[in-house]
Design an enzyme around this catalytic site. Structure first.
Site, PDB file in Angstrom:
ATOM      1  N   GLU A 112     -20.349  18.249 -25.483  1.00  0.00           N
ATOM      2  CA  GLU A 112     -20.224  17.130 -26.421  1.00  0.00           C
ATOM      3  C   GLU A 112     -19.724  15.926 -25.644  1.00  0.00           C
ATOM      4  OE1 GLU A 112     -18.017  17.832 -30.008  1.00  0.00           O
ATOM      5  OE2 GLU A 112     -19.225  19.583 -30.470  1.00  0.00           O
ATOM      6  N   HIS A 164     -20.544  15.753 -34.383  1.00  0.00           N
ATOM      7  CA  HIS A 164     -19.271  16.427 -34.702  1.00  0.00           C
ATOM      8  C   HIS A 164     -18.509  15.689 -35.818  1.00  0.00           C
ATOM      9  CE1 HIS A 164     -16.025  19.289 -32.913  1.00  0.00           C
ATOM     10  NE2 HIS A 164     -15.886  19.162 -34.217  1.00  0.00           N
ATOM     11  N   ARG A 210     -18.144  25.569 -33.140  1.00  0.00           N
ATOM     12  CA  ARG A 210     -18.014  24.978 -31.817  1.00  0.00           C
ATOM     13  C   ARG A 210     -19.326  25.191 -31.077  1.00  0.00           C
ATOM     14  NH1 ARG A 210     -14.415  22.357 -33.432  1.00  0.00           N
ATOM     15  NH2 ARG A 210     -12.250  22.252 -32.703  1.00  0.00           N
TER      16      ARG A 210
HETATM   17  C1  DGY Z   1     -11.483  20.503 -35.819  1.00  0.00           C
HETATM   18  O1  DGY Z   1     -10.504  19.872 -36.217  1.00  0.00           O
HETATM   19  O2  DGY Z   1     -11.371  21.505 -35.111  1.00  0.00           O
HETATM   20  C2  DGY Z   1     -12.821  20.046 -36.255  1.00  0.00           C
HETATM   21  O3  DGY Z   1     -13.805  20.544 -35.444  1.00  0.00           O
HETATM   22  C3  DGY Z   1     -12.875  18.538 -36.361  1.00  0.00           C
HETATM   23  O4  DGY Z   1     -14.044  18.168 -37.028  1.00  0.00           O
END
Ligand code: DGY
Length: 324
Positions: free
Chosen positions: A266, A285, A237
């Site tokens: 983001e 992402h 993250r």
């Molecule tokens: C999630 O599902 O948490 C991922 O980051 C998606 O790519």
């Protein structure tokens, strides 16, 4: 009467068609997520919410949904965007999609690692921009992957999948995790302290969830402990990394390269200073973005939704304490 469901964006048909066949389904139109205000307007009276990691499902949104809300099902593994404690207090289970995206996300993390090591994106730009005049004896030299040390922060399932990839490429793998690593992992990955992880890694790959403890854990102080040639890979993250500190570290040679699948915020605005650096690779992402994985995630999210509507335990639940 069919249950009323709000889906915050069009998800793959593999899951959406299941939901539409059972429920009175409304899908937020367009490619951009609803704003918090739009969510507050659109959720009153729903029985189930199917959301994405881009949606701020906070106390206000959950309260706006009202007393009919029986389940929140997220089309994601991570759930830091959802006020899970609020949902739990109201007896609402929150579903997520762990497991299925483990290998897919590790594939991307390793692709980023390899692209950064061998300067693939810079090379592609160089060729495309007509700068390739001859084979160059010192042109775009990168770092070897084989023989290098891969440091893994967070040895959950994605961390372990990354460790296996590293070992397969002939890397020495070390890791740091608060909970003891699994025996299977320790065959080819050695636990070290956080400081050792920082100072010994040629490639440091982040695989921790975003929590109060991990927010900006990669900051000016921790970056200063890394090798000047180190490559930082983040598919976890964005909030795990302090982006101002990262910018300074990349610009001033404190570390060598960063490859980011996740950023804070983001999307990263197009005028963000990180885009000005040639030693920073950024993708939008894409961790779980393979056709098969996203289809499976959509089906899992639909199954969590149905279980919640039927008053059954969710197959994948982020707040199992709701059943206590
Ligand atoms: C999630 O599902 O948490 C991922 O980051 C998606 O790519």
């Amino acid at each position: 009467m069919k249950p009323k469901i709000f889906v915050t964006r069009r998800i793959p048909d593999a899951g959406l068609s299941l939901i539409e066949s059972r429920c009175d389904t409304s899908v937020f139109p367009g490619d951009l997520p609803p704003t918090r205000e739009e969510l507050i307007d659109l959720v009153p009276g729903i029985d189930g919410l199917l959301c994405l990691l881009t949606d701020p499902i906070d106390q206000k949104v959950i309260e706006a949904a009202g007393d009919n809300l029986k389940v929140i099902s997220s089309y994601a593994a991570g759930f830091d965007n959802i006020a899970v404690d609020v949902a739990t207090a109201r007896g609402i289970p929150v579903g997520n999609t762990p497991g299925v995206l483990t290998e897919t996300t590790a594939d991307l993390a390793f692709s980023l690692l390899a692209s950064a090591a061998r300067r693939v994106v810079e090379g592609e730009r160089f060729a495309r921009e007509g700068k390739w005049k001859t084979w160059g004896p010192t042109l775009l030299m990168g770092r070897d992957i084989h023989g290098a040390t891969l440091g893994i922060m967070g040895m959950g399932s994605i961390g372990r999948a990354m460790a296996r990839r590293g070992a397969g490429f002939g890397m020495r793998v070390i890791y740091c995790d608060r909970s003891p690593g699994e025996i299977e992992t320790q065959k080819f990955a050695r636990p070290v302290s956080f400081d050792q992880l920082l100072s010994e890694s040629d490639f440091l790959s982040l695989h921790v969830p975003l929590t109060g403890d991990t927010r900006h854990i990669i900051d000016e102080k921790t970056l200063a402990k890394m090798k000047a040639t180190a490559v930082l890979v983040n598919t976890a993250r964005g909030g795990v990394v302090d982006h101002d500190a990262l910018f300074n570290a990349l610009k001033n040679g404190i570390i060598g390269y960063a490859a980011l699948d996740v950023t804070e915020p983001e999307p990263l605005p197009p005028d963000h200073k990180l885009y000005t650096l040639t030693n920073c690779l950024i993708v939008p992402h894409l961790g779980s973005a393979s056709v098969a994985t996203r289809d499976t995630m959509a089906v899992m999210a639909a199954k969590n939704l149905f279980a919640g509507l039927d008053g059954e335990q969710l197959p994948n639940c982020a707040n199992p304490q709701v059943y206590e």
